[in-house]
Scaffold this active site. Structure first.
Site, PDB file in Angstrom:
ATOM      1  N   CYS A  79      12.847 -26.599 -24.861  1.00  0.00           N
ATOM      2  CA  CYS A  79      13.541 -26.646 -23.566  1.00  0.00           C
ATOM      3  C   CYS A  79      14.107 -28.049 -23.312  1.00  0.00           C
ATOM      4  O   CYS A  79      15.053 -28.455 -23.967  1.00  0.00           O
ATOM      5  CB  CYS A  79      12.609 -26.173 -22.445  1.00  0.00           C
ATOM      6  SG  CYS A  79      13.505 -25.717 -20.934  1.00  0.00           S
ATOM      7  N   HIS A 167      10.952 -21.022 -24.176  1.00  0.00           N
ATOM      8  CA  HIS A 167       9.545 -21.428 -24.241  1.00  0.00           C
ATOM      9  C   HIS A 167       8.762 -20.463 -25.145  1.00  0.00           C
ATOM     10  O   HIS A 167       8.296 -19.419 -24.681  1.00  0.00           O
ATOM     11  CB  HIS A 167       8.923 -21.451 -22.841  1.00  0.00           C
ATOM     12  CG  HIS A 167       9.385 -22.597 -21.997  1.00  0.00           C
ATOM     13  ND1 HIS A 167       8.779 -23.832 -22.043  1.00  0.00           N
ATOM     14  CD2 HIS A 167      10.404 -22.697 -21.112  1.00  0.00           C
ATOM     15  CE1 HIS A 167       9.400 -24.650 -21.209  1.00  0.00           C
ATOM     16  NE2 HIS A 167      10.392 -23.991 -20.634  1.00  0.00           N
ATOM     17  N   GLU A 169       5.840 -20.810 -26.175  1.00  0.00           N
ATOM     18  CA  GLU A 169       4.408 -20.892 -25.889  1.00  0.00           C
ATOM     19  C   GLU A 169       3.929 -19.893 -24.841  1.00  0.00           C
ATOM     20  O   GLU A 169       2.723 -19.630 -24.736  1.00  0.00           O
ATOM     21  CB  GLU A 169       4.027 -22.313 -25.454  1.00  0.00           C
ATOM     22  CG  GLU A 169       4.561 -22.768 -24.102  1.00  0.00           C
ATOM     23  CD  GLU A 169       5.946 -23.381 -24.153  1.00  0.00           C
ATOM     24  OE1 GLU A 169       6.289 -24.152 -23.247  1.00  0.00           O
ATOM     25  OE2 GLU A 169       6.709 -23.070 -25.111  1.00  0.00           O
ATOM     26  N   GLY A 222     -25.832 -26.578 -14.954  1.00  0.00           N
ATOM     27  CA  GLY A 222     -26.043 -25.150 -15.125  1.00  0.00           C
ATOM     28  C   GLY A 222     -24.802 -24.447 -15.611  1.00  0.00           C
ATOM     29  O   GLY A 222     -24.830 -23.256 -15.927  1.00  0.00           O
ATOM     30  N   GLY A 223     -23.679 -25.173 -15.685  1.00  0.00           N
ATOM     31  CA  GLY A 223     -22.424 -24.594 -16.136  1.00  0.00           C
ATOM     32  C   GLY A 223     -22.264 -24.672 -17.642  1.00  0.00           C
ATOM     33  O   GLY A 223     -23.074 -25.275 -18.355  1.00  0.00           O
TER      34      GLY A 223
END
Length: 509
Positions: A79, A167, A169, A222-223
Site C-alpha cells: 500500500c 493489503h 495481510e 494468574g494470567g
C-alpha cells in the site's frame, strides 16, 4: 542465529497483521518504526514496508533511505510502501477524489512472477487507499491490475523488489497469505524453522546465560503471559526464581485460591500475599477510570516492593510483557494518543534497583499460548481469557465498595460458568460482566425494586488490537440473565454489549 524478516512500520493499522501472518508460517519477524530499525545483518532475509495513514504526497510523509536495502535484500512494499517505492524511484502517484476501500478483483498480468506463484487469476484482494500509482518507476514492470487501478502490483527488474497497492495481510484478501508465503519462501528463501520448541530451547539458554547465578522476582497475575514467563524462567534457573502472587481484592470469585493451587502444582517457588484491604482503601471514593488505574498501579508497586524486599539476593525483575505491548508503546510518527496506561511497559521507579528480563517480549498472544502448551502447562490455564491488570476495578464503573464487588463477582461467575457449560468459552476471546452505576425500576414478587444493571461483554479477536462482539445464542443469554437476576441480590436488569473495537474498547474503563 535465527533468520528473520524485518517489517518497517509507517503507522498502518494492519502492520501487526503482517507480523502475525509470517509468524503463522514459522517465519520469525520483527516490527520496527521506519525511522528507527537495526541495520540488516546476515540473519535478515527480507524487508517489508507497511502501509500508512499518510499520503506519499503529504508534506510530512514518512521518508526512508533504502540505498543499503534495495537490490541487496528482498523487499516488499505494501500500500503506502508500494506508492513510496514508485515515487522514490521515478514513478508518480495521483490523488483520487474518493478512497478505494474494500474488495477488488485482481487480474494477474505476470503469472510467472514468484510473488503470484500458484495464485489464481482473478483473485479477491482488499484495498484501502486514497492515492493510486499513475506511472511506474524506471526499470520496473507491472504485475497485476484491477478494474480501477492499472498498476496494482509491480516489481523492479533484475532485483527482488516487489510492491502491491492492496493489503495481502488481511483476511479479506483471499490468497493474501499465499502471497506472503511466496515472498517469505520463494523470494526470501526462508526455511520456516521458528517453532515453539526452537523458541523454548533458545530462550532457556539465553536466560541461563543472562541471569547465571543471580535471583529473579516475578509478579504472577494468574494470567497466561505471566504464567508462561514463570515456567520458562523456572526451566532455566529453577529455585532462583521467586514468584509473588498478590490478592488485590479485585480478582474473580475464588480466583486467588484456585490460582495458588495451580502454581504450587507446577512446582513454582511462590509466595501469596493478601493485600485486598490495602487496595480497597487506596480506591475508596475514586470513580475516574484512569485515576483508578494509577491508584492500583501505585499500590501494587508498594505491596510488591515490600514483599520483594524480603528477598535479599534478587537482582532481576521478570515481566510478562508481550509484543503488542512493546509495539503500542513506540510511536511511529509524532505523538501517539494514550488510550489507557499500560501496566507492563515503561520501566520501574528510579529507586528500584532491579534489571528487567522479559522472556516473552517478542511474542504475540497466540504464540504465548502455543509456547505454554509446549511447556506442558495445563490447557485450562493456557486457554483462560485475558483478564485486565486492574482486575474488576475497571469492570465496576464508579466508586469501588466491597458490596458492589460481591455483586459483580457473583454475576461474573454465572456468566463464565455458563459459557463453559455450553461449550462457548473457547470460541470467545474475552468475556466478563460489568456493573453499571445505573439503577432502574423492576418488579420482583409483585414488589417494586430499584437495583443495579449488569452488562455482559463477550468479544472475538486474535490479539485484542481489534475485536467484534460475539453473537451468543438468544436462548443462552436468556438463561444467563434469568440466573443472574434470580440469584444475585442487587441486580434486576441484564444487558448485552454489542459494540466493536474500534470505536469502543474491550473493557469499559
Amino acid at each position: 542465529m535465527n533468520e528473520k524478516i524485518l517489517i518497517l512500520d509507517f503507522g498502518s493499522q494492519f502492520t501487526q497483521l503482517i507480523g502475525r501472518r509470517l509468524r503463522e508460517m514459522n517465519v520469525f519477524c520483527e516490527i520496527h518504526p521506519y525511522h528507527h530499525y537495526p541495520q540488516p545483518d546476515r540473519a535478515v532475509k527480507g524487508i517489508i514496508l507497511s502501509g500508512s495513514p499518510y499520503s506519499v504526497m503529504d508534506e510530512n510523509a514518512p521518508d526512508i533511505d533504502l540505498g543499503h536495502i534495495r537490490g541487496h535484500i528482498p523487499l516488499l512494499g505494501i500500500c503506502f510502501g508500494s506508492q513510496y517505492l514508485a515515487t522514490r524511484y521515478g514513478g508518480s502517484v495521483k490523488s483520487s477524489s474518493s478512497r478505494e476501500y474494500g474488495r477488488a478483483k485482481l487480474e494477474i498480468t505476470e503469472p510467472d512472477s514468484l510473488l503470484f506463484k500458484d495464485i489464481p487469476s482473478p483473485t479477491t484482494v482488499w484495498m484501502s487507499h486514497g492515492d493510486s500509482i499513475e506511472s511506474l518507476p524506471r526499470g520496473s514492470v507491472n504485475l497485476a491490475s484491477t478494474n480501477d487501478i492499472r498498476y496494482a502490483a509491480f516489481r523492479f527488474l533484475d532485483e527482488e523488489t516487489y510492491a502491491v497497492q492492496f493489503h495481502p495481510e488481511v483476511y479479506h484478501s483471499v490468497h493474501g497469505k499465499e502471497m506472503l508465503n511466496n515472498f517469505a519462501f520463494n523470494i526470501c528463501k526462508c526455511k520456516g524453522d521458528w517453532t515453539p520448541s526452537c523458541f523454548i530451547e533458545s530462550t532457556v539458554a539465553e536466560l541461563r546465560e543472562k541471569i547465571r547465578d543471580e535471583h529473579v522476582i516475578l509478579a504472577l497475575s494468574g494470567g497466561v503471559d505471566s504464567s508462561v514467563a514463570a515456567v520458562l524462567l523456572h526451566r532455566a534457573i529453577g529455585k532462583q526464581l521467586h514468584c509473588i502472587f498478590v490478592d488485590t481484592g479485585l480478582l474473580r470469585l475464588n480466583e486467588y485460591g484456585a490460582v495458588m493451587r495451580s502454581y504450587e502444582e507446577m512446582g513454582l517457588n511462590i509466595t501469596g500475599v493478601d493485600a485486598s484491604g490495602v487496595f480497597l482503601s487506596a480506591l475508596k471514593g475514586i470513580s475516574d477510570p484512569e485515576t483508578k488505574r494509577k491508584a492500583i498501579g501505585r499500590t501494587f508497586i508498594e505491596v510488591f516492593e515490600r514483599e520483594a524486599g524480603k528477598i535479599n539476593d534478587a537482582t532481576w525483575l521478570a515481566q510478562g510483557t508481550i509484543y503488542p505491548d512493546v509495539i503500542e508503546s513506540v510511536p511511529v510518527h509524532g505523538h501517539s494518543a494514550v488510550i489507557k496506561s499500560h501496566h507492563n511497559v515503561g520501566g520501574l521507579p528510579e529507586h528500584v534497583r532491579l534489571k528487567i528480563v522479559e522472556p516473552l517480549r517478542m511474542l504475540f498472544k497466540d504464540e504465548v499460548r502455543r509456547i505454554g502448551l509446549s511447556l506442558g502447562i495445563k490447557k485450562e490455564l493456557i486457554s483462560r481469557h485475558p483478564f485486565p491488570g486492574p482486575g474488576l476495578a475497571i469492570r465496576l464503573l464508579g466508586d469501588i465498595t466491597p458490596e458492589k464487588l460481591t455483586i459483580l463477582r457473583q454475576a461474573d461467575e454465572i456468566f463464565i460458568r455458563k459459557l463453559k457449560e455450553e461449550n462457548l468459552y473457547d470460541s470467545v476471546w474475552q468475556a466478563g460482566a460489568i456493573l453499571l452505576p445505573v439503577k432502574s425500576v423492576g418488579v420482583m414478587g409483585d414488589e417494586r425494586t430499584y437495583e443495579f444493571t449488569i452488562a455482559l461483554r463477550a468479544v472475538e479477536s486474535t490479539d485484542g488490537m481489534t475485536a467484534d462482539w460475539v453473537h451468543l445464542p438468544y436462548e443462552f443469554l436468556m438463561e444467563v440473565s434469568n440466573e443472574i437476576i434470580n440469584k444475585v441480590r442487587g441486580i434486576n436488569r441484564v444487558v448485552y454489549d454489542i459494540s466493536s473495537k474500534p470505536p469502543a474498547t474491550i473493557e469499559w474503563e
